[in-house]
Design a protein around this motif. Structure first.
Motif, PDB file in Angstrom:
ATOM      1  N   LEU A  61       0.823  -1.216   0.000  1.00 35.31           N
ATOM      2  CA  LEU A  61       0.000   0.000   0.000  1.00 35.31           C
ATOM      3  C   LEU A  61       0.852   1.259   0.000  1.00 35.31           C
ATOM      4  CD1 LEU A  61      -2.976  -0.444   2.511  1.00 35.31           C
ATOM      5  CD2 LEU A  61      -3.124   0.032   0.065  1.00 35.31           C
ATOM      6  N   THR A  62       2.020   1.191   0.610  1.00 35.67           N
ATOM      7  CA  THR A  62       2.876   2.377   0.747  1.00 35.67           C
ATOM      8  C   THR A  62       4.034   2.365  -0.242  1.00 35.67           C
ATOM      9  OG1 THR A  62       4.154   1.265   2.498  1.00 35.67           O
ATOM     10  CG2 THR A  62       2.289   2.623   3.182  1.00 35.67           C
ATOM     11  N   ASP A  63       3.923   1.546  -1.273  1.00 37.57           N
ATOM     12  CA  ASP A  63       4.940   1.466  -2.317  1.00 37.57           C
ATOM     13  C   ASP A  63       4.417   2.177  -3.567  1.00 37.57           C
ATOM     14  OD1 ASP A  63       6.289   0.327  -4.744  1.00 37.57           O
ATOM     15  OD2 ASP A  63       7.415  -0.781  -3.222  1.00 37.57           O
TER      16      ASP A  63
ATOM     17  N   LEU B  29       4.048  -0.585  -6.500  1.00 36.92           N
ATOM     18  CA  LEU B  29       3.112  -1.688  -6.281  1.00 36.92           C
ATOM     19  C   LEU B  29       1.677  -1.212  -6.086  1.00 36.92           C
ATOM     20  CD1 LEU B  29       5.212  -4.018  -3.928  1.00 36.92           C
ATOM     21  CD2 LEU B  29       4.933  -4.133  -6.424  1.00 36.92           C
ATOM     22  N   ASN B  30       1.492  -0.024  -5.507  1.00 39.57           N
ATOM     23  CA  ASN B  30       0.148   0.531  -5.322  1.00 39.57           C
ATOM     24  C   ASN B  30      -0.146   1.652  -6.300  1.00 39.57           C
ATOM     25  OD1 ASN B  30      -2.342   0.456  -3.760  1.00 39.57           O
ATOM     26  ND2 ASN B  30      -1.752   2.455  -2.947  1.00 39.57           N
ATOM     27  N   GLY B  31       0.892   2.166  -6.947  1.00 39.59           N
ATOM     28  CA  GLY B  31       0.708   3.263  -7.890  1.00 39.59           C
ATOM     29  C   GLY B  31       0.638   4.627  -7.232  1.00 39.59           C
ATOM     30  N   GLY B  32       0.698   4.678  -5.919  1.00 37.51           N
ATOM     31  CA  GLY B  32       0.579   5.913  -5.163  1.00 37.51           C
ATOM     32  C   GLY B  32       0.114   5.579  -3.759  1.00 37.51           C
ATOM     33  N   GLY B  33      -0.331   6.575  -3.026  1.00 35.57           N
ATOM     34  CA  GLY B  33      -0.790   6.350  -1.664  1.00 35.57           C
ATOM     35  C   GLY B  33      -2.295   6.464  -1.547  1.00 35.57           C
ATOM     36  N   ALA B  34      -2.750   7.432  -0.742  1.00 35.82           N
ATOM     37  CA  ALA B  34      -4.186   7.620  -0.529  1.00 35.82           C
ATOM     38  C   ALA B  34      -4.904   7.967  -1.832  1.00 35.82           C
ATOM     39  CB  ALA B  34      -4.419   8.715   0.511  1.00 35.82           C
TER      40      ALA B  34
ATOM     41  N   GLN C 210       1.462  15.306   2.163  1.00 35.80           N
ATOM     42  CA  GLN C 210       2.165  14.283   2.928  1.00 35.80           C
ATOM     43  C   GLN C 210       2.215  14.780   4.370  1.00 35.80           C
ATOM     44  OE1 GLN C 210       6.217  13.449   1.674  1.00 35.80           O
ATOM     45  NE2 GLN C 210       5.762  11.269   1.454  1.00 35.80           N
ATOM     46  N   TYR C 211       1.128  14.552   5.077  1.00 31.77           N
ATOM     47  CA  TYR C 211       1.042  15.029   6.456  1.00 31.77           C
ATOM     48  C   TYR C 211       1.881  14.188   7.417  1.00 31.77           C
ATOM     49  CZ  TYR C 211      -2.850  18.058   5.066  1.00 31.77           C
ATOM     50  OH  TYR C 211      -3.624  19.024   4.474  1.00 31.77           O
ATOM     51  N   LYS C 212       2.120  12.926   7.026  1.00 31.67           N
ATOM     52  CA  LYS C 212       2.846  12.019   7.915  1.00 31.67           C
ATOM     53  C   LYS C 212       4.030  11.366   7.184  1.00 31.67           C
ATOM     54  CE  LYS C 212      -1.238  10.167   8.827  1.00 31.67           C
ATOM     55  NZ  LYS C 212      -2.401   9.424   9.385  1.00 31.67           N
ATOM     56  N   PRO C 213       5.025  12.172   6.793  1.00 31.67           N
ATOM     57  CA  PRO C 213       6.161  11.625   6.042  1.00 31.67           C
ATOM     58  C   PRO C 213       6.977  10.588   6.805  1.00 31.67           C
ATOM     59  CG  PRO C 213       6.621  13.871   6.759  1.00 31.67           C
ATOM     60  CD  PRO C 213       5.174  13.619   7.026  1.00 31.67           C
ATOM     61  N   ALA C 214       6.934  10.658   8.127  1.00 34.09           N
ATOM     62  CA  ALA C 214       7.675   9.674   8.911  1.00 34.09           C
ATOM     63  C   ALA C 214       7.071   8.280   8.770  1.00 34.09           C
ATOM     64  CB  ALA C 214       7.694  10.088  10.383  1.00 34.09           C
ATOM     65  N   ILE C 215       5.756   8.223   8.526  1.00 32.26           N
ATOM     66  CA  ILE C 215       5.077   6.933   8.372  1.00 32.26           C
ATOM     67  C   ILE C 215       4.974   6.537   6.903  1.00 32.26           C
ATOM     68  CG2 ILE C 215       2.954   5.642   8.840  1.00 32.26           C
ATOM     69  CD1 ILE C 215       2.381   7.582  11.116  1.00 32.26           C
ATOM     70  N   TYR C 216       4.691   7.536   6.042  1.00 30.84           N
ATOM     71  CA  TYR C 216       4.483   7.284   4.619  1.00 30.84           C
ATOM     72  C   TYR C 216       5.455   8.128   3.792  1.00 30.84           C
ATOM     73  CZ  TYR C 216       0.223   5.704   6.910  1.00 30.84           C
ATOM     74  OH  TYR C 216      -0.667   5.089   7.768  1.00 30.84           O
ATOM     75  N   PRO C 217       6.745   7.805   3.836  1.00 32.76           N
ATOM     76  CA  PRO C 217       7.752   8.654   3.194  1.00 32.76           C
ATOM     77  C   PRO C 217       7.739   8.628   1.663  1.00 32.76           C
ATOM     78  CG  PRO C 217       8.773   6.659   4.043  1.00 32.76           C
ATOM     79  CD  PRO C 217       7.366   6.664   4.542  1.00 32.76           C
ATOM     80  N   LYS C 218       7.181   7.579   1.069  1.00 29.15           N
ATOM     81  CA  LYS C 218       7.281   7.414  -0.387  1.00 29.15           C
ATOM     82  C   LYS C 218       6.024   7.798  -1.149  1.00 29.15           C
ATOM     83  CE  LYS C 218      10.530   3.533   0.022  1.00 29.15           C
ATOM     84  NZ  LYS C 218      10.743   2.090  -0.308  1.00 29.15           N
ATOM     85  N   VAL C 219       4.911   7.975  -0.432  1.00 29.30           N
ATOM     86  CA  VAL C 219       3.641   8.220  -1.118  1.00 29.30           C
ATOM     87  C   VAL C 219       2.833   9.310  -0.416  1.00 29.30           C
ATOM     88  CG1 VAL C 219       3.438   5.884  -2.080  1.00 29.30           C
ATOM     89  CG2 VAL C 219       2.525   6.370   0.208  1.00 29.30           C
ATOM     90  N   ASP C 220       1.839   9.832  -1.125  1.00 30.56           N
ATOM     91  CA  ASP C 220       0.921  10.815  -0.545  1.00 30.56           C
ATOM     92  C   ASP C 220       0.036  10.138   0.490  1.00 30.56           C
ATOM     93  OD1 ASP C 220      -1.998  10.203  -1.925  1.00 30.56           O
ATOM     94  OD2 ASP C 220      -0.333   9.663  -3.239  1.00 30.56           O
ATOM     95  N   ASP C 221      -0.406  10.909   1.485  1.00 26.02           N
ATOM     96  CA  ASP C 221      -1.377  10.368   2.438  1.00 26.02           C
ATOM     97  C   ASP C 221      -2.679  11.172   2.434  1.00 26.02           C
ATOM     98  OD1 ASP C 221      -0.914  12.625   4.225  1.00 26.02           O
ATOM     99  OD2 ASP C 221       0.875  11.587   4.917  1.00 26.02           O
ATOM    100  N   ASP C 222      -2.798  12.112   1.485  1.00 20.40           N
ATOM    101  CA  ASP C 222      -4.020  12.910   1.379  1.00 20.40           C
ATOM    102  C   ASP C 222      -4.105  13.454  -0.042  1.00 20.40           C
ATOM    103  OD1 ASP C 222      -6.180  14.422   3.257  1.00 20.40           O
ATOM    104  OD2 ASP C 222      -5.503  15.757   1.654  1.00 20.40           O
TER     105      ASP C 222
END
Length: 374
Positions: free
Chosen positions: A202-204, A207-212, A242-254
């Motif tokens: 999911l965070t790749d 493999l996921n094409g992106g994040g959220a 990317q509000y949480k880069p420490a958790i999701y450094p490679k993809v968007d989270d919003d």
């Protein structure tokens, strides 16, 4: 005149007999033989834990990760004989009629490449593919080998969404659609405690094409394409954060995605930052609005209503499949036909990937992406 009546009666009886024979053949055929390809997706319990169903039987499971396979065997009390580490060997030995893909989104294309030439139908988890190039290749293979290629969204099962579609498109409850606002997501994959194997893909970004944007933006694109009867958008504008880069450094989270049509607009808000899980939709028309708050609850107001009113709708009031595997079984058997641009349909979900790819480009460049849909 009498001869005409006799002929009509004869044809009617013949059709009834043929229909009964068709049902009898289907009954003799038994449940749909389904194989699972990949088990890293967090939704895989839907099929591995599906019990006491006569419409589908689990024929085999492909999982190359032996440690993960052992975990699935233990967790779901399955026979180890069902599991294979060689996909081609599994398909040739168990001969499934259909495959359900529960690996990464990137792997969906591989699944279709392997299954389509064998005439095996495929249902993947949303979205259809990570890129438009992948989606188009999958579409071409499905058409060439005449297989069903379905995409499963949880929101396809919601009676509220089916009722919203009916109100907007059948009874013209709100008049012409002008704006649709769709919210999807949750607190984040880590925050809700998804398994490591699911979190990893999911965070790749490959493999996921992106994040959220990919994980939850697809829901809105799917629903809007359905509401618009497959009409292609003219442009897409998106902003990702990317509000949480420490958790999701490679993809968007919003992500906020604006999809423009000649006479309507859709605002898709997809996030791993909501304070709670949500899948809701607001449809605004010329003369009213329809809100689908969750799978069953709605709020409505039409032109002549003095105030808003609430509605609770279930599958008893409006026909909707609340089990994707029952839907798959009925499609493959020919009991039902996938509606053109329906939520599961191939044409709808190629459009979904087109919208998502344009959104990623817009977010990257900071510019609105104009779509050439010729």
């Amino acid at each position: 005149m009498k001869r005409y009546k006799i002929t009509t009666v004869f044809l009617t009886c013949l059709l009834i007999v043929l229909g009964l024979q068709s049902h009898a053949r289907q009954a003799e055929k038994g449940p749909l033989r389904v194989a699972v390809v990949g088990t890293s997706h967090g939704h895989v319990p839907w099929i591995l834990n599906r019990k006491n169903k006569s419409d589908v039987t689990l024929a085999g499971v492909y999982e190359p990760d032996k440690e993960l396979a052992a975990k699935r065997i233990k967790d779901f009390k399955l026979s180890g004989e069902l599991f294979y580490t060689d996909l081609n060997k599994m398909l040739d030995q168990v001969k499934p009629e259909a495959v359900v893909a529960f690996g990464s989104v990137y792997d969906h294309a591989m699944v279709v490449e392997v299954c389509a030439p064998r005439g095996i139908h495929v249902m993947v988890e949303k979205p259809l593919a990570t890129t438009l190039a992948q989606a188009k290749k999958m579409e071409a293979l499905a058409k060439k080998y005449k297989i069903h290629l379905l995409t499963n969204f949880e929101t396809s099962w919601y009676p509220s969404n089916a009722k919203a579609y009916q109100l907007v498109n059948d009874s013209n409850y709100v008049g012409a659609i002008r704006k649709v606002v769709i919210h999807d997501g949750h607190q984040g994959p880590k925050e809700i405690g998804v398994g490591k194997e699911f979190f990893d893909f999911l965070t790749d970004p490959v493999l996921n094409g992106g994040g959220a944007l990919m994980d939850f933006g697809c829901y809105g694109a799917n629903l809007m394409t359905h509401l618009m009867h497959g009409q292609q958008p003219v442009s897409v504008t998106a902003v990702t954060r990317q509000y949480k880069p420490a958790i999701y450094p490679k993809v968007d989270d919003d992500a906020t995605i604006i999809v423009n049509y000649p006479t309507a607009q859709c605002v898709i808000q997809a996030s791993w930052n909501w304070p709670f899980s949500r899948k809701d939709m607001e449809i605004y028309g010329e003369t009213g609005y329809v809100f689908a708050l969750d799978n069953n609850n709605m709020r409505l107001r039409a032109k002549n209503d003095k105030k808003e009113h609430s509605l609770v709708v279930t599958s008893k009031e409006i026909p909707v499949y609340e089990d994707p595997f029952a839907y798959l079984a009925d499609v493959v058997s020919g009991k039902i036909t996938v509606p053109e641009n329906g939520l599961y349909s191939l044409e709808n979900n190629v459009t979904v990937v087109r919208i998502l790819e344009a959104a990623k480009e817009s977010a990257k460049t900071g510019k609105t992406v104009l779509l050439n849909t010729k």
